[in-house]
Design a protein around this motif. Sequence first.
Motif, PDB file in Angstrom:
ATOM      1  N   ALA A 108     138.432   2.286  89.050  1.00  0.00           N
ATOM      2  CA  ALA A 108     139.574   1.515  89.556  1.00  0.00           C
ATOM      3  C   ALA A 108     140.466   1.048  88.409  1.00  0.00           C
ATOM      4  N   TRP A 109     139.860   0.593  87.327  1.00  0.00           N
ATOM      5  CA  TRP A 109     140.631   0.126  86.172  1.00  0.00           C
ATOM      6  C   TRP A 109     141.455   1.259  85.568  1.00  0.00           C
ATOM      7  N   TYR A 110     140.821   2.404  85.314  1.00  0.00           N
ATOM      8  CA  TYR A 110     141.539   3.529  84.708  1.00  0.00           C
ATOM      9  C   TYR A 110     142.693   3.998  85.590  1.00  0.00           C
ATOM     10  N   LEU A 111     142.443   4.117  86.876  1.00  0.00           N
ATOM     11  CA  LEU A 111     143.506   4.593  87.763  1.00  0.00           C
ATOM     12  C   LEU A 111     144.633   3.571  87.892  1.00  0.00           C
ATOM     13  N   ALA A 156     150.181  -1.248  74.053  1.00  0.00           N
ATOM     14  CA  ALA A 156     149.430  -0.101  73.553  1.00  0.00           C
ATOM     15  C   ALA A 156     148.923   0.736  74.726  1.00  0.00           C
ATOM     16  N   PRO A 157     149.811   1.500  75.353  1.00  0.00           N
ATOM     17  CA  PRO A 157     149.346   2.310  76.482  1.00  0.00           C
ATOM     18  C   PRO A 157     148.320   3.337  76.010  1.00  0.00           C
ATOM     19  N   VAL A 192     141.314  12.021  85.160  1.00  0.00           N
ATOM     20  CA  VAL A 192     142.493  12.091  86.038  1.00  0.00           C
ATOM     21  C   VAL A 192     143.538  11.075  85.584  1.00  0.00           C
ATOM     22  N   ALA A 193     143.091   9.867  85.237  1.00  0.00           N
ATOM     23  CA  ALA A 193     144.028   8.848  84.752  1.00  0.00           C
ATOM     24  C   ALA A 193     144.673   9.284  83.436  1.00  0.00           C
ATOM     25  N   ALA A 194     143.881   9.909  82.560  1.00  0.00           N
ATOM     26  CA  ALA A 194     144.447  10.416  81.302  1.00  0.00           C
ATOM     27  C   ALA A 194     145.431  11.550  81.566  1.00  0.00           C
ATOM     28  N   LEU A 195     145.154  12.351  82.575  1.00  0.00           N
ATOM     29  CA  LEU A 195     146.084  13.412  82.952  1.00  0.00           C
ATOM     30  C   LEU A 195     147.417  12.831  83.413  1.00  0.00           C
ATOM     31  N   ILE A 196     147.345  11.759  84.196  1.00  0.00           N
ATOM     32  CA  ILE A 196     148.564  11.086  84.655  1.00  0.00           C
ATOM     33  C   ILE A 196     149.315  10.471  83.473  1.00  0.00           C
ATOM     34  N   ALA A 242     146.684   3.839  84.789  1.00  0.00           N
ATOM     35  CA  ALA A 242     147.491   5.058  84.762  1.00  0.00           C
ATOM     36  C   ALA A 242     148.795   4.837  85.520  1.00  0.00           C
ATOM     37  N   VAL A 243     148.730   4.065  86.595  1.00  0.00           N
ATOM     38  CA  VAL A 243     149.919   3.776  87.388  1.00  0.00           C
ATOM     39  C   VAL A 243     150.746   2.662  86.745  1.00  0.00           C
TER      40      VAL A 243
END
Length: 133
Positions: A87-90, A100-101, A26-30, A93-94
């Motif tokens: 939590a870290w991934y989300l 280096a995103p 989901v974070a990668a999708l964002i 993503a925000v």
Amino acid sequence: TELGPMTGYGKMNLAGMLLLPVAAAVAALISFGARSDTLLTVFALNLVPMLIGGLVSWLLLRGAARAGKGQGIALWPTVIPAVLGAAWYLWRAVMPAEVAPGAEYIAGPQYLLIGVVVLSIVAWIGCRIARAR
């Protein structure tokens, strides 16, 4: 032998195993948009440490169920990395890194694997202590 119904601890273990890969995807999708190759890769990379943690937790849960003690400790290798990693991934993503995103999608699973191994050892020791009491 016939397996009985899944306990609440077993369900938590399974949920923890799936939480991290889904949250990472989901974070990668964002972050990257709907790229199926990226989403599948991120999901698979994060599934590896969770499968290892889930297997260790399952083995510890089997021993804890026989002894009647240590079920919560047995979930540590799965639940702690899943919650912290998700939590870290989300969060990233925000609030992506400026330099280096997206780098965490490659490095994260490696750190999570180390965390799973360390937590597996700690949980094994904790379960042994809990069963001895």
